[in-house]
Design a protein around this motif. Structure first.
Motif, PDB file in Angstrom:
ATOM      1  N   MET A 211      48.882  18.032 -29.945  1.00 19.77           N
ATOM      2  CA  MET A 211      49.649  19.121 -29.351  1.00 19.77           C
ATOM      3  C   MET A 211      48.729  20.284 -28.998  1.00 19.77           C
ATOM      4  N   GLN A 212      47.690  20.501 -29.827  1.00 24.75           N
ATOM      5  CA  GLN A 212      46.749  21.581 -29.515  1.00 24.75           C
ATOM      6  C   GLN A 212      46.062  21.315 -28.176  1.00 24.75           C
ATOM      7  N   VAL A 213      45.558  20.104 -27.986  1.00 24.92           N
ATOM      8  CA  VAL A 213      44.874  19.800 -26.727  1.00 24.92           C
ATOM      9  C   VAL A 213      45.852  19.879 -25.551  1.00 24.92           C
ATOM     10  N   LEU A 214      47.052  19.361 -25.732  1.00 26.59           N
ATOM     11  CA  LEU A 214      48.038  19.420 -24.645  1.00 26.59           C
ATOM     12  C   LEU A 214      48.386  20.864 -24.299  1.00 26.59           C
ATOM     13  N   ASN A 215      48.279  21.756 -25.288  1.00 22.36           N
ATOM     14  CA  ASN A 215      48.587  23.171 -25.038  1.00 22.36           C
ATOM     15  C   ASN A 215      47.368  23.987 -24.636  1.00 22.36           C
ATOM     16  N   GLY A 216      46.231  23.299 -24.392  1.00 22.89           N
ATOM     17  CA  GLY A 216      45.046  24.007 -23.905  1.00 22.89           C
ATOM     18  C   GLY A 216      44.225  24.689 -24.985  1.00 22.89           C
ATOM     19  N   GLU A 217      44.436  24.297 -26.244  1.00 19.89           N
ATOM     20  CA  GLU A 217      43.678  24.919 -27.338  1.00 19.89           C
ATOM     21  C   GLU A 217      42.569  23.988 -27.840  1.00 19.89           C
ATOM     22  N   MET A 218      41.642  24.568 -28.635  1.00 21.57           N
ATOM     23  CA  MET A 218      40.611  23.763 -29.287  1.00 21.57           C
ATOM     24  C   MET A 218      41.248  23.080 -30.502  1.00 21.57           C
ATOM     25  N   PRO A 219      41.193  21.758 -30.571  1.00 17.24           N
ATOM     26  CA  PRO A 219      41.843  21.054 -31.691  1.00 17.24           C
ATOM     27  C   PRO A 219      40.991  21.112 -32.962  1.00 17.24           C
ATOM     28  N   TRP A 220      41.624  20.917 -34.111  1.00 18.02           N
ATOM     29  CA  TRP A 220      40.858  20.934 -35.371  1.00 18.02           C
ATOM     30  C   TRP A 220      40.007  19.696 -35.528  1.00 18.02           C
ATOM     31  N   ARG A 221      40.337  18.634 -34.792  1.00 12.14           N
ATOM     32  CA  ARG A 221      39.471  17.460 -34.694  1.00 12.14           C
ATOM     33  C   ARG A 221      39.908  16.717 -33.433  1.00 12.14           C
ATOM     34  N   ARG A 222      39.076  15.725 -33.001  1.00  9.83           N
ATOM     35  CA  ARG A 222      39.435  15.010 -31.776  1.00  9.83           C
ATOM     36  C   ARG A 222      40.715  14.200 -32.005  1.00  9.83           C
ATOM     37  N   PRO A 223      41.762  14.482 -31.231  1.00 10.75           N
ATOM     38  CA  PRO A 223      43.013  13.752 -31.462  1.00 10.75           C
ATOM     39  C   PRO A 223      42.928  12.297 -30.995  1.00 10.75           C
ATOM     40  N   VAL A 224      43.572  11.428 -31.753  1.00 13.05           N
ATOM     41  CA  VAL A 224      43.568  10.013 -31.400  1.00 13.05           C
ATOM     42  C   VAL A 224      44.900   9.354 -31.758  1.00 13.05           C
ATOM     43  N   TRP A 225      45.372   8.521 -30.840  1.00 17.00           N
ATOM     44  CA  TRP A 225      46.469   7.584 -31.123  1.00 17.00           C
ATOM     45  C   TRP A 225      46.272   6.410 -30.163  1.00 17.00           C
ATOM     46  N   PHE A 226      47.031   5.351 -30.341  1.00 18.09           N
ATOM     47  CA  PHE A 226      46.812   4.153 -29.529  1.00 18.09           C
ATOM     48  C   PHE A 226      48.119   3.630 -28.943  1.00 18.09           C
ATOM     49  N   MET A 227      48.069   3.279 -27.672  1.00 17.75           N
ATOM     50  CA  MET A 227      49.220   2.622 -27.077  1.00 17.75           C
ATOM     51  C   MET A 227      49.432   1.286 -27.790  1.00 17.75           C
ATOM     52  N   ARG A 228      50.693   0.963 -28.050  1.00 16.20           N
ATOM     53  CA  ARG A 228      51.082  -0.228 -28.815  1.00 16.20           C
ATOM     54  C   ARG A 228      50.451  -0.252 -30.207  1.00 16.20           C
ATOM     55  N   GLN A 229      50.314   0.948 -30.804  1.00 21.53           N
ATOM     56  CA  GLN A 229      49.755   0.955 -32.163  1.00 21.53           C
ATOM     57  C   GLN A 229      50.725   0.302 -33.148  1.00 21.53           C
ATOM     58  N   ALA A 230      52.014   0.297 -32.822  1.00 23.52           N
ATOM     59  CA  ALA A 230      52.984  -0.496 -33.580  1.00 23.52           C
ATOM     60  C   ALA A 230      53.173  -1.786 -32.800  1.00 23.52           C
ATOM     61  N   GLY A 231      52.870  -2.919 -33.395  1.00 19.36           N
ATOM     62  CA  GLY A 231      53.041  -4.143 -32.621  1.00 19.36           C
ATOM     63  C   GLY A 231      52.557  -5.377 -33.341  1.00 19.36           C
TER      64      GLY A 231
ATOM     65  N   GLY B 142      63.669  15.728 -31.351  1.00 18.75           N
ATOM     66  CA  GLY B 142      62.451  16.017 -32.116  1.00 18.75           C
ATOM     67  C   GLY B 142      61.149  15.490 -31.534  1.00 18.75           C
ATOM     68  N   ALA B 143      61.187  14.843 -30.366  1.00 21.27           N
ATOM     69  CA  ALA B 143      59.925  14.411 -29.747  1.00 21.27           C
ATOM     70  C   ALA B 143      59.196  15.643 -29.217  1.00 21.27           C
ATOM     71  N   GLN B 144      57.915  15.795 -29.578  1.00 27.07           N
ATOM     72  CA  GLN B 144      57.181  17.022 -29.217  1.00 27.07           C
ATOM     73  C   GLN B 144      56.443  16.910 -27.898  1.00 27.07           C
ATOM     74  N   ALA B 145      56.023  15.681 -27.556  1.00 31.20           N
ATOM     75  CA  ALA B 145      55.388  15.441 -26.261  1.00 31.20           C
ATOM     76  C   ALA B 145      56.100  14.235 -25.656  1.00 31.20           C
ATOM     77  N   LEU B 146      56.011  14.103 -24.338  1.00 31.80           N
ATOM     78  CA  LEU B 146      56.716  13.018 -23.654  1.00 31.80           C
ATOM     79  C   LEU B 146      55.725  12.303 -22.754  1.00 31.80           C
TER      80      LEU B 146
ATOM     81  N   ASP C 252      60.613  22.207 -22.727  1.00 36.12           N
ATOM     82  CA  ASP C 252      59.250  22.583 -22.329  1.00 36.12           C
ATOM     83  C   ASP C 252      58.167  21.677 -22.922  1.00 36.12           C
ATOM     84  N   ALA C 253      58.547  20.549 -23.502  1.00 35.24           N
ATOM     85  CA  ALA C 253      57.564  19.634 -24.088  1.00 35.24           C
ATOM     86  C   ALA C 253      56.554  19.195 -23.019  1.00 35.24           C
ATOM     87  N   PRO C 254      55.248  19.193 -23.357  1.00 35.37           N
ATOM     88  CA  PRO C 254      54.251  18.727 -22.391  1.00 35.37           C
ATOM     89  C   PRO C 254      54.426  17.243 -22.079  1.00 35.37           C
TER      90      PRO C 254
END
Ligand code: CP3
Length: 341
Positions: free
Chosen positions: A1-21, A190-194, A230-232
């Protein structure tokens, strides 16, 4: 959310498409308990459970709601089945009469189990793990509706676009309306990004992308803003390559998902100065492991941390070794650890 909002993140954000599968044993066990893939999607407790499984295993920064892009057309009245090992089968829509029978207004309202999954997840997820909701882009969902399922070349849909078929416009318009309502409900729950998945965006030539790819996504985002959401939004227009900047400008997405064959140099020099980039490790490199995986990860770590969300260029394949996913996580996190000391 930090990166999506244009801020410096506390660490490089990571997630994976189909991480549940299917590459996870616990996913296959839960799907068996649910009965079928669609039963799993419509069971809020079990859909939340499979969403959380990769979060327990890996230190990722986001969870993606477990559902499918084809639930929405199903609620619009398109008969849908998932054949084991074959992928989706839909009742094809290929003329004006069938297109006008698609229900747009109430479809999102009929997806209450999905919003319940989102509510459970927001309760269960740790605070630092963001929750991503999603839908398919109108063009990609239209290809499944027109073809009646997956198709190697999607020729019927592409010719319908090239010929400017009015019934295709009706399908796209109904999908725009229903998708905006669907995403708005996910955000309210409750979804924060779309994220909008346009898997087959690369199917169209110059000149048709504006009408079938950019405008429908732009209209969904406008409709969301008009509803006070207003979700990014992360746009994944897979396969459009150097048309990504045009996509970003015409849609006002907050980030673009990059496909696996997008050169990292191009992402760093051309895309990242303009927009946040998400991606784009080749899912096959995770299966290969070893040097290929290590070099692929290191190449992506050259992207500025405040403009990059680490991900794959497409989803995990079922034959992905779980140890390789852990190895990839360790390589990504080593960057932040080396900067902390
Ligand atoms: O990424 C995630 O973990 C979130 C859940 C999610 C699924 N599908 C679960 C799923 C998301 C975001 C999707 C999106 C989706 N669905 C897309 C766009 C992204 C992409 O992959 O290009 C598309 C085109 C679909 C349609 C779809 N769903 C197809 C063509 C198939 C069959 C192919 C396959 O992988 O089996 C699915 C099934 C599907 N959707 C599975 C999962 C985990 C596999 C179902 C199973 O056998 O358990």
């Amino acid at each position: 959310m930090q990166v999506l909002n244009g801020e410096m993140p506390w660490r490089r954000p990571v997630w994976f498409m189909r991480q549940a599968g299917r590459y996870l044993d616990e996913y296959r066990a839960t799907r068996a308990r649910a009965g079928s893939f669609l039963d799993l999607c419509y069971n809020p407790e079990l859909a939340a459970e499979v969403t959380l499984q990769p979060i327990r295993r890996f230190d990722v920064d986001a969870a993606i709601l477990f559902a499918d892009i084809l639930l929405l057309p199903q609620m619009m009245g398109v008969d849908l089945r998932f054949q084991q090992g074959e992928g989706p089968r839909l009742q094809p829509v290929r003329d004006m009469n069938a297109a006008e029978n698609l229900k747009a207004a109430q479809a999102a309202g009929d997806l209450a189990p999905v919003y319940e999954t989102v509510r459970i997840l927001r309760r269960e997820l740790p605070d630092h793990v963001s929750l991503i909701g999603f839908c398919g882009a109108p063009w990609t969902v239209a290809t499944y509706i027109v073809e009646g399922g997956g198709s190697p070349e999607r020729l019927r849909t592409r010719f319908a676009a090239l010929n400017g078929e009015p019934w295709l416009d009706v399908i796209i318009d109904r999908l725009v309306e229903a998708s905006a309502a669907y995403l708005a409900e996910q955000a309210r729950a409750g979804a924060q990004a779309l994220m909008i998945f346009d898997t087959w965006a690369g199917d169209l030539p110059d000149g048709l992308r504006e009408k079938y790819i950019f405008q429908p996504v732009a209209r969904i985002i406008e409709a969301l803003r008009a509803k006070g959401i207003d979700a990014p939004v992360i746009g994944f227009a897979r396969g459009i390559g150097p048309a990504q900047p045009d996509f970003a400008r015409s849609t006002a997405v907050a980030a673009i998902g990059c496909e696996a064959n997008m050169p990292v140099d191009y992402m760093r020099k051309v895309l990242a100065p303009e927009i946040v980039v998400q991606g784009n490790l080749d899912p096959l490199a995770v299966i290969a492991g070893g040097e290929v995986l290590e070099q692929g990860v290191q190449r992506l770590l050259t992207l500025p941390k405040e403009r990059h969300i680490f991900n794959l260029g497409h989803g995990f394949r079922p034959d992905t070794p779980v140890e390789h996913v852990q190895r990839m996580m360790d390589l990504i996190r080593a960057e932040d650890e080396s900067q902390d000391v």
